[in-house]
Design an enzyme around this catalytic site. Structure first.
Site, short mmCIF file in Angstrom:
data_model
loop_
_atom_site.label_atom_id
_atom_site.label_comp_id
_atom_site.label_asym_id
_atom_site.label_seq_id
_atom_site.Cartn_x
_atom_site.Cartn_y
_atom_site.Cartn_z
N LEU A 1 0.93 -1.12 -0.08
CA LEU A 1 -0.01 -0.03 -0.16
C LEU A 1 0.71 1.21 0.06
O LEU A 1 0.41 2.36 -0.47
CB LEU A 1 -0.82 -0.01 1.10
CG LEU A 1 -2.19 -0.83 1.25
CD1 LEU A 1 -2.82 -0.79 2.74
CD2 LEU A 1 -3.10 -0.76 0.16
N HIS A 2 2.15 1.08 0.50
CA HIS A 2 2.97 2.32 0.63
C HIS A 2 3.00 3.03 -0.54
O HIS A 2 2.99 4.42 -0.79
CB HIS A 2 4.35 1.68 1.03
CG HIS A 2 5.16 2.93 1.30
ND1 HIS A 2 5.98 3.62 0.37
CD2 HIS A 2 5.56 3.59 2.36
CE1 HIS A 2 6.71 4.45 0.60
NE2 HIS A 2 6.58 4.67 2.19
N ASP A 3 3.42 2.39 -1.74
CA ASP A 3 3.36 3.02 -3.34
C ASP A 3 2.04 3.22 -4.06
O ASP A 3 2.04 3.53 -5.17
CB ASP A 3 4.50 2.27 -3.96
CG ASP A 3 5.87 2.51 -3.16
OD1 ASP A 3 6.16 3.51 -2.51
OD2 ASP A 3 6.63 1.51 -3.26
N ALA A 4 1.08 2.76 -3.44
CA ALA A 4 -0.30 2.68 -4.32
C ALA A 4 -0.86 4.19 -4.23
O ALA A 4 -0.90 4.60 -3.14
CB ALA A 4 -1.08 1.72 -3.60
N ASN A 5 -1.24 4.47 -5.37
CA ASN A 5 -1.65 5.63 -5.59
C ASN A 5 -3.28 5.66 -5.23
O ASN A 5 -3.98 5.94 -6.08
CB ASN A 5 -1.45 6.02 -7.06
CG ASN A 5 -1.97 7.72 -7.31
OD1 ASN A 5 -1.92 8.43 -6.08
ND2 ASN A 5 -2.20 8.16 -8.51
#
Length: 267
Positions: free
Chosen positions: A39-43
């Site tokens: 989820l860290h890099d999910a937009n």
């Protein structure tokens, strides 16, 4: 759902109002290697929000502070709670703390008919997209999203927070349940603006920007089960944008249940 963390200052320290980036880093560290790591890099909006270390103010060694982390996902909170209890040294920038206790909480706005007040513990970030400038008669000399300010009136503020909560509902609520924009009625009965303010923010490592935020008190009366769910969703994931940076965190500060029972819901 949320966890309440009791903290104790390990040394004298000035309160750091730019705590957001450092504290967010600790939470993502806690989620590293879990099913939530991606989820860290999910937009997309993240399924958690958190308070500032409160009460704010300069500290002496031994002073007590508290920290709240909220989420729609109990398992995500369990990862963060386990990390905080396993490694009880919590350094938020130049503010060094020891974690004394981590406790689960389950705040609720109340059953249909209940009324109360929600207050933003941290500033709400609302940005108006440029393709809606004409709709709101916003005349600016740039084509980037505009931070909401009181002169823009309440209409864009209400529309943007509802659209944002709709997006979170689509991500973190069952598909068959109606979202905030699918039902009649406003999210809140009353909007009391406490203040607007600008602060420096580090949205990503090495980049600092100035963001305009606002603090609010919202009055509500729970109309039905759907409205209750939408208000509790805002409690779990925050209001407005960039909640995983610590913005838009809310508390129930006053609640009257059916039958007239009164309570102050802050921990």
């Amino acid at each position: 759902m949320r966890i309440l963390t009791r903290l104790q200052a390990r040394a004298d320290a000035a309160y750091d109002n730019t705590y957001h980036h450092k504290l967010r880093g600790r939470f993502w560290q806690a989620l590293e290697g879990s099913t939530y790591d991606g989820l860290h890099d999910a937009n997309q909006p993240k399924p958690f929000a958190y308070s500032n270390p409160f009460p704010p103010g300069d500290m002496e060694e031994g002073d007590e502070r508290s920290l709240l982390v909220a989420s729609t996902d109990e398992s995500l909170l369990a990862h963060i709670a386990e990390d905080l209890t396993h490694d009880r040294e919590l350094n938020i920038g130049e503010m060094p703390f020891h974690v004394d206790e981590v406790t689960p909480l389950s705040p609720d706005v109340g059953e249909p008919g209940a009324s109360g007040t929600l207050e933003t513990g941290t500033g709400v970030l609302v940005r108006i997209p440029p393709w809606r400038f004409d709709e709101y008669d916003i005349d600016v000399d740039h084509d980037e999203a505009e931070f909401w300010r009181p002169e823009h009136t309440m209409e864009p503020f209400r529309n943007q927070i509802e659209a944002n909560l709709d997006k979170k509902h689509g991500l973190y609520a069952p598909d068959y349940l109606p979202g905030p924009s699918d039902v009649d009625g406003d999210l809140f009965d009353g909007y009391e603006l406490i203040k607007t303010f600008a602060i420096p923010v580090t949205p990503t490592q090495g980049r600092e920007e100035t963001w305009v935020l606002s603090k609010w008190r919202f009055d509500y009366t729970v109309r039905d089960d759907d409205h209750r769910r939408h208000l509790n969703l805002a409690l779990d994931v925050g209001l407005g944008e960039r909640n995983s940076l610590g913005f838009g965190f809310m508390n129930v500060t006053d609640k009257t249940t059916i039958g007239g029972t009164h309570s102050n819901a802050l921990p």
